[in-house]
Design a protein around this motif. Structure first.
Motif, PDB file in Angstrom:
ATOM      1  N   GLU A  90       0.880  -1.172   0.000  1.00 46.23           N
ATOM      2  CA  GLU A  90       0.000   0.000   0.000  1.00 46.23           C
ATOM      3  C   GLU A  90       0.914   1.218   0.000  1.00 46.23           C
ATOM      4  O   GLU A  90       1.882   1.264   0.762  1.00 46.23           O
ATOM      5  CB  GLU A  90      -0.868   0.005   1.255  1.00 46.23           C
ATOM      6  N   ARG A  94       1.251  11.383   2.723  1.00 42.38           N
ATOM      7  CA  ARG A  94       0.744  12.228   3.816  1.00 42.38           C
ATOM      8  C   ARG A  94       1.172  13.672   3.608  1.00 42.38           C
ATOM      9  O   ARG A  94       2.350  13.939   3.368  1.00 42.38           O
ATOM     10  CB  ARG A  94       1.313  11.753   5.161  1.00 42.38           C
ATOM     11  N   ALA A  98      -1.459  12.447  10.776  1.00 49.14           N
ATOM     12  CA  ALA A  98      -2.739  11.911  11.275  1.00 49.14           C
ATOM     13  C   ALA A  98      -2.563  10.405  11.429  1.00 49.14           C
ATOM     14  O   ALA A  98      -1.528   9.846  11.045  1.00 49.14           O
ATOM     15  CB  ALA A  98      -3.883  12.211  10.316  1.00 49.14           C
ATOM     16  N   GLY A  99      -3.576   9.776  11.966  1.00 52.66           N
ATOM     17  CA  GLY A  99      -3.648   8.325  12.012  1.00 52.66           C
ATOM     18  C   GLY A  99      -2.404   7.658  12.562  1.00 52.66           C
ATOM     19  O   GLY A  99      -1.868   8.053  13.600  1.00 52.66           O
ATOM     20  N   SER A 100      -1.943   6.644  11.821  1.00 49.44           N
ATOM     21  CA  SER A 100      -0.849   5.817  12.365  1.00 49.44           C
ATOM     22  C   SER A 100       0.452   6.607  12.479  1.00 49.44           C
ATOM     23  O   SER A 100       1.279   6.308  13.343  1.00 49.44           O
ATOM     24  CB  SER A 100      -0.649   4.563  11.505  1.00 49.44           C
ATOM     25  N   TYR A 121       3.475   0.187   2.927  1.00 50.83           N
ATOM     26  CA  TYR A 121       2.994  -0.785   3.912  1.00 50.83           C
ATOM     27  C   TYR A 121       2.839  -2.122   3.193  1.00 50.83           C
ATOM     28  O   TYR A 121       2.272  -2.157   2.083  1.00 50.83           O
ATOM     29  CB  TYR A 121       1.642  -0.352   4.496  1.00 50.83           C
ATOM     30  N   ASP A 175      -4.238  12.807   3.919  1.00 50.71           N
ATOM     31  CA  ASP A 175      -3.419  11.676   3.450  1.00 50.71           C
ATOM     32  C   ASP A 175      -4.295  10.762   2.605  1.00 50.71           C
ATOM     33  O   ASP A 175      -5.518  10.940   2.541  1.00 50.71           O
ATOM     34  CB  ASP A 175      -2.773  10.907   4.625  1.00 50.71           C
ATOM     35  N   PHE A 176      -3.691   9.809   1.956  1.00 50.86           N
ATOM     36  CA  PHE A 176      -4.463   8.807   1.205  1.00 50.86           C
ATOM     37  C   PHE A 176      -3.593   7.584   0.955  1.00 50.86           C
ATOM     38  O   PHE A 176      -2.364   7.638   1.083  1.00 50.86           O
ATOM     39  CB  PHE A 176      -5.001   9.353  -0.132  1.00 50.86           C
ATOM     40  N   LYS A 177      -4.281   6.511   0.579  1.00 45.85           N
ATOM     41  CA  LYS A 177      -3.591   5.253   0.245  1.00 45.85           C
ATOM     42  C   LYS A 177      -3.958   4.855  -1.179  1.00 45.85           C
ATOM     43  O   LYS A 177      -5.128   4.991  -1.567  1.00 45.85           O
ATOM     44  CB  LYS A 177      -4.073   4.168   1.225  1.00 45.85           C
ATOM     45  N   ASP A 200     -13.004   6.164   1.532  1.00 47.45           N
ATOM     46  CA  ASP A 200     -12.567   5.003   2.323  1.00 47.45           C
ATOM     47  C   ASP A 200     -11.047   4.978   2.451  1.00 47.45           C
ATOM     48  O   ASP A 200     -10.509   4.388   3.385  1.00 47.45           O
ATOM     49  CB  ASP A 200     -12.984   3.693   1.629  1.00 47.45           C
ATOM     50  N   SER A 201     -10.357   5.559   1.475  1.00 42.72           N
ATOM     51  CA  SER A 201      -8.895   5.406   1.436  1.00 42.72           C
ATOM     52  C   SER A 201      -8.163   6.753   1.555  1.00 42.72           C
ATOM     53  O   SER A 201      -6.961   6.823   1.309  1.00 42.72           O
ATOM     54  CB  SER A 201      -8.484   4.693   0.147  1.00 42.72           C
ATOM     55  N   CYS A 202      -8.917   7.804   1.911  1.00 43.52           N
ATOM     56  CA  CYS A 202      -8.299   9.138   2.078  1.00 43.52           C
ATOM     57  C   CYS A 202      -8.698   9.697   3.444  1.00 43.52           C
ATOM     58  O   CYS A 202      -9.704   9.289   4.013  1.00 43.52           O
ATOM     59  CB  CYS A 202      -8.863  10.130   1.064  1.00 43.52           C
ATOM     60  N   ARG A 203      -7.933  10.665   3.924  1.00 45.25           N
ATOM     61  CA  ARG A 203      -8.435  11.511   5.017  1.00 45.25           C
ATOM     62  C   ARG A 203      -8.749  12.867   4.416  1.00 45.25           C
ATOM     63  O   ARG A 203      -7.882  13.495   3.795  1.00 45.25           O
ATOM     64  CB  ARG A 203      -7.428  11.648   6.164  1.00 45.25           C
ATOM     65  N   LYS A 215     -13.464   7.978   6.168  1.00 46.34           N
ATOM     66  CA  LYS A 215     -13.766   6.782   6.963  1.00 46.34           C
ATOM     67  C   LYS A 215     -13.485   6.955   8.459  1.00 46.34           C
ATOM     68  O   LYS A 215     -13.990   6.174   9.273  1.00 46.34           O
ATOM     69  CB  LYS A 215     -13.001   5.575   6.409  1.00 46.34           C
ATOM     70  N   ARG A 219     -14.561   5.053  11.836  1.00 48.97           N
ATOM     71  CA  ARG A 219     -13.557   4.513  12.763  1.00 48.97           C
ATOM     72  C   ARG A 219     -13.751   5.106  14.159  1.00 48.97           C
ATOM     73  O   ARG A 219     -13.648   4.423  15.159  1.00 48.97           O
ATOM     74  CB  ARG A 219     -12.138   4.861  12.293  1.00 48.97           C
TER      75      ARG A 219
HETATM   76  P1  5GP Z   1      -2.983   5.296   8.492  1.00 50.25           P
HETATM   77  O1  5GP Z   1      -1.648   4.660   8.217  1.00 50.25           O
HETATM   78  O2  5GP Z   1      -2.831   6.634   9.144  1.00 50.25           O
HETATM   79  O3  5GP Z   1      -3.919   4.387   9.211  1.00 50.25           O
HETATM   80  O4  5GP Z   1      -3.667   5.545   7.065  1.00 50.25           O
HETATM   81  C1  5GP Z   1      -3.130   6.459   6.154  1.00 50.25           C
HETATM   82  C2  5GP Z   1      -4.121   6.666   5.004  1.00 50.25           C
HETATM   83  O5  5GP Z   1      -4.219   5.480   4.236  1.00 50.25           O
HETATM   84  C3  5GP Z   1      -5.552   6.965   5.466  1.00 50.25           C
HETATM   85  O6  5GP Z   1      -6.147   7.858   4.546  1.00 50.25           O
HETATM   86  C4  5GP Z   1      -6.247   5.613   5.426  1.00 50.25           C
HETATM   87  O7  5GP Z   1      -7.630   5.742   5.158  1.00 50.25           O
HETATM   88  C5  5GP Z   1      -5.529   4.939   4.265  1.00 50.25           C
HETATM   89  N1  5GP Z   1      -5.374   3.498   4.498  1.00 50.25           N
HETATM   90  C6  5GP Z   1      -4.385   2.868   5.151  1.00 50.25           C
HETATM   91  N2  5GP Z   1      -4.590   1.533   5.155  1.00 50.25           N
HETATM   92  C7  5GP Z   1      -5.732   1.322   4.493  1.00 50.25           C
HETATM   93  C8  5GP Z   1      -6.479   0.141   4.158  1.00 50.25           C
HETATM   94  O8  5GP Z   1      -6.100  -0.994   4.468  1.00 50.25           O
HETATM   95  N3  5GP Z   1      -7.654   0.331   3.492  1.00 50.25           N
HETATM   96  C9  5GP Z   1      -8.108   1.573   3.135  1.00 50.25           C
HETATM   97  N4  5GP Z   1      -9.270   1.682   2.477  1.00 50.25           N
HETATM   98  N5  5GP Z   1      -7.410   2.693   3.403  1.00 50.25           N
HETATM   99  C10 5GP Z   1      -6.254   2.579   4.080  1.00 50.25           C
END
Ligand code: 5GP
Length: 239
Positions: A90, A94, A98-100, A121, A175-177, A200-203, A215, A219
């Motif tokens: 993945e 960023r 945010a997030g992780s 990832y 951020d986004f994935k 679902d895959s962006c902030r 999402k 969460r």
């Molecule tokens: P974080 O690492 O902070 O959890 O996620 C970073 C960004 O990637 C966020 O926008 C989050 O929604 C997206 N993201 C990370 N892992 C996944 C995943 O397994 N599925 C989806 N849909 N988005 C993900």
């Protein structure tokens, strides 16, 4: 295009075969999941919204010359896409902490990063998709160094486009994935954007209020997910 056998069912989508081995049908479900499936719910209409939002983003990326797997939307929940060999990484970009990243490095959510940061990832639910370096990816043959360089370039181009589109809609792209796949065609062999790009895959944060439109609403249990995604689709002029 008729649906064939189910090839794969993920948390938010189902992939079906078609008569053409190079083409697949991607079906968007209403299921919302978080924390690697620990939290689950059905959100009526989420699949329809993500289908439309992802169509909009991937179509616009194609028009900018960024290759994607998207061919056309078939109906409210389904798209015809190219069959690709998904690279098991993945790619996260960023712009703000945010997030992780905030958790891992104790950086306050919303801190502007000095420049966009690209992370990889490893896609493995059993391991909770751990963060990895390019060295891991090359050493374990997940991708070549050449591919990783191209993935970074692709991810940053998507970031430039998406940040601009969201900004025009009054939304900050935190951020986004993305997921990236390999295609092997007579006319083009190389990397393409695959999967989906959706809330679902962006902030996505409202610029004025800071309200979350992604999402994280699900969460963190901070509102109605369908309303948030509808707001994004409306502001982008999709619905
Ligand atoms: P974080 O690492 O902070 O959890 O996620 C970073 C960004 O990637 C966020 O926008 C989050 O929604 C997206 N993201 C990370 N892992 C996944 C995943 O397994 N599925 C989806 N849909 N988005 C993900």
């Amino acid at each position: 295009m008729n649906k064939g056998n189910k090839l794969y069912e993920g948390k938010a989508k189902i992939i079906y075969e078609t008569k053409d081995k190079n083409l697949l049908i991607q079906h968007f479900k209403d299921d919302a999941t978080a924390f690697n499936n620990l939290k689950k719910a059905k959100v009526d209409g989420k699949g329809v919204l993500n289908n439309r939002i992802s169509e909009y983003i991937l179509t616009n990326l194609s028009q900018l010359g960024i290759k994607t797997h998207f061919i056309k939307r078939l109906n409210m929940r389904e798209q015809l896409v190219k069959s690709v060999e998904i690279i098991p990484l993945e790619v996260v970009v960023r712009n703000y902490a945010a997030g992780s990243m905030s958790e891992r490095l104790a950086i306050k959510e919303g801190t502007r990063l000095p420049r966009p940061i690209v992370e990889f990832y490893y896609k493995d639910d059993n391991l909770n998709d751990p963060i990895v370096t390019e060295e891991h990816a090359v050493a374990f043959n997940w991708a070549s160094q050449l591919e990783l360089d191209e993935m970074v370039t692709l991810a940053l181009r998507v970031n430039d486009f998406l940040s601009g589109v969201m900004l025009a809609a009054g939304i900050r792209l935190i951020d986004f994935k993305i997921e990236i796949g390999r295609v092997f065609e007579p006319e083009f062999s190389g990397l393409v954007i695959a999967d989906e790009i959706s809330p679902d895959s962006c902030r996505l944060w409202d610029i004025k209020t800071g309200n979350k439109l992604d999402k994280d609403v699900f969460r963190k249990d901070i509102g109605n997910l369908k309303d948030a995604y509808t707001e994004v689709a409306e502001r982008l002029g999709i619905i």
